[in-house]
Design an enzyme around this catalytic site. Structure first.
Site, PDB file in Angstrom:
ATOM      1  N   TYR A  56     -82.790 -62.365  39.479  1.00 62.98           N
ATOM      2  CA  TYR A  56     -81.905 -62.262  38.311  1.00 62.98           C
ATOM      3  C   TYR A  56     -81.016 -63.501  38.218  1.00 62.98           C
ATOM      4  O   TYR A  56     -80.760 -64.019  37.139  1.00 62.98           O
ATOM      5  CB  TYR A  56     -81.031 -60.994  38.404  1.00 62.98           C
ATOM      6  CG  TYR A  56     -80.243 -60.779  37.134  1.00 62.98           C
ATOM      7  CD1 TYR A  56     -80.804 -60.082  36.064  1.00 62.98           C
ATOM      8  CD2 TYR A  56     -78.964 -61.304  36.985  1.00 62.98           C
ATOM      9  CE1 TYR A  56     -80.114 -59.914  34.885  1.00 62.98           C
ATOM     10  CE2 TYR A  56     -78.258 -61.148  35.805  1.00 62.98           C
ATOM     11  CZ  TYR A  56     -78.837 -60.448  34.755  1.00 62.98           C
ATOM     12  OH  TYR A  56     -78.153 -60.295  33.586  1.00 62.98           O
ATOM     13  N   PHE A 103     -82.657 -77.607   8.468  1.00 65.10           N
ATOM     14  CA  PHE A 103     -83.747 -76.755   8.915  1.00 65.10           C
ATOM     15  C   PHE A 103     -83.279 -75.307   8.738  1.00 65.10           C
ATOM     16  O   PHE A 103     -82.100 -75.002   8.891  1.00 65.10           O
ATOM     17  CB  PHE A 103     -84.187 -77.030  10.355  1.00 65.10           C
ATOM     18  CG  PHE A 103     -85.371 -76.165  10.707  1.00 65.10           C
ATOM     19  CD1 PHE A 103     -86.606 -76.414  10.130  1.00 65.10           C
ATOM     20  CD2 PHE A 103     -85.237 -75.059  11.528  1.00 65.10           C
ATOM     21  CE1 PHE A 103     -87.686 -75.575  10.377  1.00 65.10           C
ATOM     22  CE2 PHE A 103     -86.321 -74.221  11.787  1.00 65.10           C
ATOM     23  CZ  PHE A 103     -87.551 -74.489  11.208  1.00 65.10           C
ATOM     24  N   THR A 104     -84.233 -74.420   8.427  1.00 68.50           N
ATOM     25  CA  THR A 104     -83.897 -73.048   8.023  1.00 68.50           C
ATOM     26  C   THR A 104     -82.945 -72.336   9.003  1.00 68.50           C
ATOM     27  O   THR A 104     -81.857 -71.921   8.619  1.00 68.50           O
ATOM     28  CB  THR A 104     -85.195 -72.229   7.872  1.00 68.50           C
ATOM     29  OG1 THR A 104     -85.962 -72.379   9.066  1.00 68.50           O
ATOM     30  CG2 THR A 104     -86.009 -72.712   6.689  1.00 68.50           C
ATOM     31  N   ASP A 160     -80.943 -82.062  17.340  1.00 67.60           N
ATOM     32  CA  ASP A 160     -81.984 -81.045  17.397  1.00 67.60           C
ATOM     33  C   ASP A 160     -83.183 -81.763  18.021  1.00 67.60           C
ATOM     34  O   ASP A 160     -83.886 -82.519  17.350  1.00 67.60           O
ATOM     35  CB  ASP A 160     -82.315 -80.504  16.003  1.00 67.60           C
ATOM     36  CG  ASP A 160     -83.390 -79.418  16.064  1.00 67.60           C
ATOM     37  OD1 ASP A 160     -84.113 -79.354  17.081  1.00 67.60           O
ATOM     38  OD2 ASP A 160     -83.504 -78.642  15.104  1.00 67.60           O
ATOM     39  N   LYS A 201     -92.041 -76.288  20.990  1.00 69.13           N
ATOM     40  CA  LYS A 201     -92.718 -77.418  20.340  1.00 69.13           C
ATOM     41  C   LYS A 201     -93.054 -78.492  21.378  1.00 69.13           C
ATOM     42  O   LYS A 201     -93.937 -78.274  22.201  1.00 69.13           O
ATOM     43  CB  LYS A 201     -91.851 -77.975  19.212  1.00 69.13           C
ATOM     44  CG  LYS A 201     -91.861 -77.119  17.946  1.00 69.13           C
ATOM     45  CD  LYS A 201     -90.930 -75.964  17.997  1.00 69.13           C
ATOM     46  CE  LYS A 201     -90.695 -75.297  16.677  1.00 69.13           C
ATOM     47  NZ  LYS A 201     -89.805 -74.132  16.824  1.00 69.13           N
ATOM     48  N   ARG A 241     -93.267 -74.586   2.504  1.00 66.37           N
ATOM     49  CA  ARG A 241     -91.991 -75.251   2.787  1.00 66.37           C
ATOM     50  C   ARG A 241     -91.469 -75.757   1.446  1.00 66.37           C
ATOM     51  O   ARG A 241     -91.516 -76.936   1.141  1.00 66.37           O
ATOM     52  CB  ARG A 241     -92.171 -76.411   3.769  1.00 66.37           C
ATOM     53  CG  ARG A 241     -92.575 -75.994   5.165  1.00 66.37           C
ATOM     54  CD  ARG A 241     -91.461 -75.574   6.114  1.00 66.37           C
ATOM     55  NE  ARG A 241     -91.011 -74.207   6.011  1.00 66.37           N
ATOM     56  CZ  ARG A 241     -90.428 -73.542   7.023  1.00 66.37           C
ATOM     57  NH1 ARG A 241     -90.255 -74.093   8.196  1.00 66.37           N
ATOM     58  NH2 ARG A 241     -89.992 -72.318   6.858  1.00 66.37           N
ATOM     59  N   PHE A 290     -88.300 -66.393   3.759  1.00 67.97           N
ATOM     60  CA  PHE A 290     -89.704 -66.820   3.793  1.00 67.97           C
ATOM     61  C   PHE A 290     -90.523 -66.064   4.831  1.00 67.97           C
ATOM     62  O   PHE A 290     -91.723 -65.900   4.687  1.00 67.97           O
ATOM     63  CB  PHE A 290     -89.793 -68.333   4.053  1.00 67.97           C
ATOM     64  CG  PHE A 290     -89.075 -68.769   5.308  1.00 67.97           C
ATOM     65  CD1 PHE A 290     -87.723 -69.029   5.290  1.00 67.97           C
ATOM     66  CD2 PHE A 290     -89.768 -68.895   6.502  1.00 67.97           C
ATOM     67  CE1 PHE A 290     -87.058 -69.408   6.445  1.00 67.97           C
ATOM     68  CE2 PHE A 290     -89.113 -69.278   7.658  1.00 67.97           C
ATOM     69  CZ  PHE A 290     -87.754 -69.526   7.629  1.00 67.97           C
TER      70      PHE A 290
HETATM   71  N1  F0G Z   1     -85.251 -76.763  14.847  1.00 70.53           N
HETATM   72  C1  F0G Z   1     -86.414 -77.201  14.331  1.00 70.53           C
HETATM   73  C2  F0G Z   1     -86.518 -78.607  13.847  1.00 70.53           C
HETATM   74  C3  F0G Z   1     -87.499 -76.322  14.235  1.00 70.53           C
HETATM   75  O1  F0G Z   1     -88.639 -76.751  13.716  1.00 70.53           O
HETATM   76  C4  F0G Z   1     -87.357 -74.991  14.701  1.00 70.53           C
HETATM   77  C5  F0G Z   1     -88.447 -74.033  14.579  1.00 70.53           C
HETATM   78  C6  F0G Z   1     -86.125 -74.592  15.237  1.00 70.53           C
HETATM   79  C7  F0G Z   1     -85.109 -75.514  15.299  1.00 70.53           C
HETATM   80  C8  F0G Z   1     -85.894 -73.189  15.717  1.00 70.53           C
HETATM   81  O2  F0G Z   1     -86.527 -72.980  16.917  1.00 70.53           O
HETATM   82  O3  F0G Z   1     -88.246 -71.239  16.392  1.00 70.53           O
HETATM   83  O4  F0G Z   1     -87.594 -71.748  18.740  1.00 70.53           O
HETATM   84  O5  F0G Z   1     -86.030 -70.547  17.249  1.00 70.53           O
HETATM   85  N2  F0G Z   1     -89.443 -74.242  13.861  1.00 70.53           N
HETATM   86  C9  F0G Z   1     -90.615 -73.405  13.724  1.00 70.53           C
HETATM   87  C10 F0G Z   1     -91.523 -74.028  12.718  1.00 70.53           C
HETATM   88  C11 F0G Z   1     -90.328 -71.968  13.452  1.00 70.53           C
HETATM   89  O6  F0G Z   1     -92.543 -73.405  12.416  1.00 70.53           O
HETATM   90  O7  F0G Z   1     -91.260 -75.135  12.255  1.00 70.53           O
HETATM   91  P1  F0G Z   1     -87.132 -71.548  17.332  1.00 70.53           P
END
Ligand code: F0G
Length: 476
Positions: A91, A143-144, A232, A275, A399, A466
């Site tokens: 843990y 970014f979303t 990021d 990624k 997108r 989305f």
């Molecule tokens: N920042 C970037 C640039 C991203 O592309 C993503 C995720 C995140 C943050 C968030 O990270 O998914 O681990 O919580 N991108 C995915 C995509 C979902 O399909 O581009 P996460």
């Protein structure tokens, strides 16, 4: 050995070396495979209708080639899998945590590591500890999930990417760069700026990189204003590869060296380990500031898990430490980006409208040019992703206006300039033949004589719509 056979082998070697220089061929071979099946048009029509014309809602079993995302979809190496067996599932104080911490320090250079379950876990904590209601957070395009957490914490996102980032026709080699004048203006006029949110590469601009010169200037400007730079770093190694290929003075440096220099101009990072780091789950928040790191550790125990696992199993942390090591290898990146460029090259030479230069993790299709007569309110990119799936079972992602969501104050749609469909390439998963299939299908959809009429949204979730929105077809 006769002279002729020796010269033949010399010739072979020479060819091999030339191949190595010219080709992006992968530095690995396949040891295990996962079967995929091609569905019939009838099956796809039924599956898409059941999924409300949203590719996120399709079952992966109904997908032939899955280019929805490069997130968590990488194939791990045998060395990573071997590491999974060395998971220390204590843990507290797992040895895999210390391995990960040491690896992140060595390759990214930050002092503190706070593990989280994935990128948005890090964004949540960073936004909560740094943003106060009324703050302004500049960023090189949104970014979303990142913008969501900034706004959820009471901040307001302001786009400071260069104009070229929004211009599909621009061939700028670093379309992710920050517009330094815009940044200076925000820093001078906003009430309070807790940090600048710098993404490398920029996902929503088409996987476009940021130059070293630009991050250095951002650093210099922010330092003058006493504002930290938060990276990021989700695809920062891919960014490093573009710097190596495109920026003067970096051709002879390794990706690893470039990455470390790039991060040195920033004060911390959020990371989606799904990624660049070649794993299926995991992430982290890095910070150089001791006080902030302590606050983040206080929060991680509430939302993610103890500060030495943050939502990951010991084996996940081991796989990620090893994945980072593999991800910074130049040969890996050459093949990674090479494959994306291969697909982009096929489409471009067939006259299909794509975002140029071709980005790091994906090829982006310009949906407006597929459907020039369709209004943005009828969701052209969502429609195009649906049509590609219907044609071949290839799954892509919208997108455009659906991803952009609504303004949290006015409730109106954001109308992004870019209305794109992303063909995202998972790392080390598909072959060149798969890319050929994708290109054929997209070209066929581009040349369809009878164009679809678009979609109507019939269900809209409150947050990050989305992912779960549902649609119906307009017209016949
Ligand atoms: N920042 C970037 C640039 C991203 O592309 C993503 C995720 C995140 C943050 C968030 O990270 O998914 O681990 O919580 N991108 C995915 C995509 C979902 O399909 O581009 P996460």
């Amino acid at each position: 050995m006769t002279i002729s056979s020796s010269s033949a082998s010399m010739e072979l070697r020479t060819t091999g070396q030339q191949l190595h220089r010219r080709s992006w061929a992968e530095p690995w071979k396949i040891k295990m495979v996962e079967p995929i099946t091609l569905t019939t048009e009838k099956q796809r029509t039924a599956a898409l209708s059941e999924a409300g014309y949203n590719t996120f809602l399709l079952r992966s079993e109904d997908v032939y080639i899955d280019l929805l995302t490069d997130s968590g979809t990488s194939a791990m190496s045998d060395w990573q899998w071997a590491g999974m067996m060395l998971g220390d599932e204590a843990y507290a104080g797992s040895k895999n945590f210390y391995h990960l911490e040491e690896t992140v320090r060595r390759h990214y250079g930050y002092k503190h590591l706070i593990p989280v379950h994935q990128g948005r876990g890090a964004e949540h904590i960073l936004s909560q500890i740094m943003i106060r209601p009324g703050d302004t957070v500049p960023g090189n395009m949104y970014f979303t999930t990142t913008r969501f957490h900034q706004e959820h914490a009471g901040g307001q996102f302001v786009d400071v990417v260069i104009e070229d980032g929004h211009d599909l026709a621009s061939l700028h080699p670093f379309k992710g760069n920050v517009d330094l004048d815009k940044l200076e203006h925000v820093l001078k006029t906003a009430k309070r700026v807790p940090y600048i949110s710098l993404a490398a590469t920029v996902n929503m601009a088409g996987g476009q990189p940021v130059s070293m010169a630009n991050v250095r200037s951002v650093r210099e400007i922010c330092a003058r204003h006493g504002v930290p730079v938060m990276l990021d770093a989700t695809r920062a190694v891919e960014n490093a590869w573009f710097i190596k290929c495109r920026e003067a003075g970096y051709a002879d440096k390794s990706c690893a060296e470039i990455l470390l220099e790039f991060c040195s101009y920033t004060d911390g990072c959020t990371m989606s380990g799904k990624k660049d780091p070649l794993v299926n789950i995991g992430g982290w928040l890095s910070l150089n500031d001791d006080t902030l790191a302590e606050e983040a550790r206080n929060m991680v125990v509430v939302y993610e898990g103890l500060h030495t696992y943050g939502g990951m199993a010991g084996r996940d942390m081991e796989a990620m430490a090893r994945g980072i090591e593999e991800s910074v290898q130049d040969d890996h990146m050459r093949a990674r980006i090479g494959q994306v460029e291969y697909l982009g090259g096929l489409l471009h030479s067939a006259g299909v409208p794509i975002v140029l230069p071709i980005g790091g993790h994906a090829v982006y299709l310009d949906a407006r040019r597929f459907y020039p007569d369709m209004s943005q309110d009828d969701f052209p990119a969502q429609t195009l992703a649906a049509e590609i799936y219907l044609d071949s079972g290839v799954r892509a992602m919208e997108r455009g206006i659906v991803s952009a969501g609504r303004d949290s104050k006015t409730g109106r749609h954001h109308y992004p300039k870019l209305e794109l469909v992303r063909l995202t390439i998972p790392r080390r998963v598909y072959t060149q033949a798969h890319m050929d299939v994708v290109a054929e299908s997209v070209e066929a959809v581009f040349l369809q004589p009878k164009k679809p009429c678009g979609l109507r949204m019939v269900y809209e979730p409150k947050y990050l719509r989305f992912f779960q929105a549902r649609f119906e077809r307009l017209g016949p």
